[in-house]
Write an enzyme that holds these catalytic residues in place. Sequence first.
Site: not given
Ligand code: DGY
Length: 331
Positions: A159, A180, A240-241, A270, A288-289
């Site tokens: 999304r 994928r 993302a991460r 983090e 991470h905002i």
């Molecule tokens: C999430 O929702 O996974 C974000 O990284 C934090 O809002």
Amino acid sequence: MAEPRPRVWVSQPLYPDIEARLDAWFDVTRTSQVTDHAPDAIAAALAEADGALVTLNDRIGAAEVANALRLRAVANVGVGYNNLDVAALAARGIVATNTPGVLTETTADFGFALMMAAARRITEAEHWLREGRWQGWGFHQLLGADIHGSTLGILGMGRIGQGIARRARGFDMRVLYHNRSRLPEAIERDCAATWVERDALFADADHLVLVLPYTAANHHIVDAAALARMKPTATLTSIARGGLIDEDALADALQAGRLAAAGLDVFEGEPVVNPRLLDCRNVVLTPHIASASLPTRRAMVSLAVDNLIAAMGFGPDAGRPPSVVTAPMAT
Ligand code: DGY
């Protein structure tokens, strides 16, 4: 005698007016200040709880649920849930839920902004100005890359990725994506996005944005080899991460001019940021905002509360939480 009410643990202070909905069904143990809970403290809290409302700072795996004999549901406030070992929870019959949907547009806004900031060197320019280095308008000063008319690459077309693609239309960008599995044609058309192989995405993008979920399988998916495929004029943005990027390889590429710039909102360690990235001037770093707008954070908590109430078998959606990540394994 009345049945005792189920007990719920709320791991962090969130929004009292929204959390108050839990009081209608449960005895709630709240956490009064933002807390970095040690694994033992999480295990102790879960051992007393039937349900838990947690955030992505709270890591819950096999050890944390080993003595959680009454725990039935964990509601994560966040769309990403790599803080939860979902297999370990499912094996113990614990439902896990997350908060997709409600943060899509806010996060897509931020991803686009971070990409633009990296490409147009916005934070770098501000630091330069504040350091008193601006001696006058300069023809060759702080030249960046164009966004309009360029090629946007999106890795992970869920999304949020689709939201970023839709924003790209207004900038006349060509949009490539890799997932994928290819999206249905109607969505591709709506996003004006073309599926390409992953290597082609890295090679063709002028601006590459990572929006894919983190799993063990895609740890360091952006490594030295992937970075070497990118254009030296390109930018890389991640909302993302942190674990998706080999940050040392990225710092090497940024310092050597093999990549023009990066925008990172997420980091592997983090809240500690790789010092090599802190040394790079051509990377925009934010803490991470991406989903951090007040209405969105409130909507995330509200959905997590609804999920928890439903997962525990109460309320209008009893037994059918709006967003389940994992249901208990069949035994
Ligand atoms: C999430 O929702 O996974 C974000 O990284 C934090 O809002």
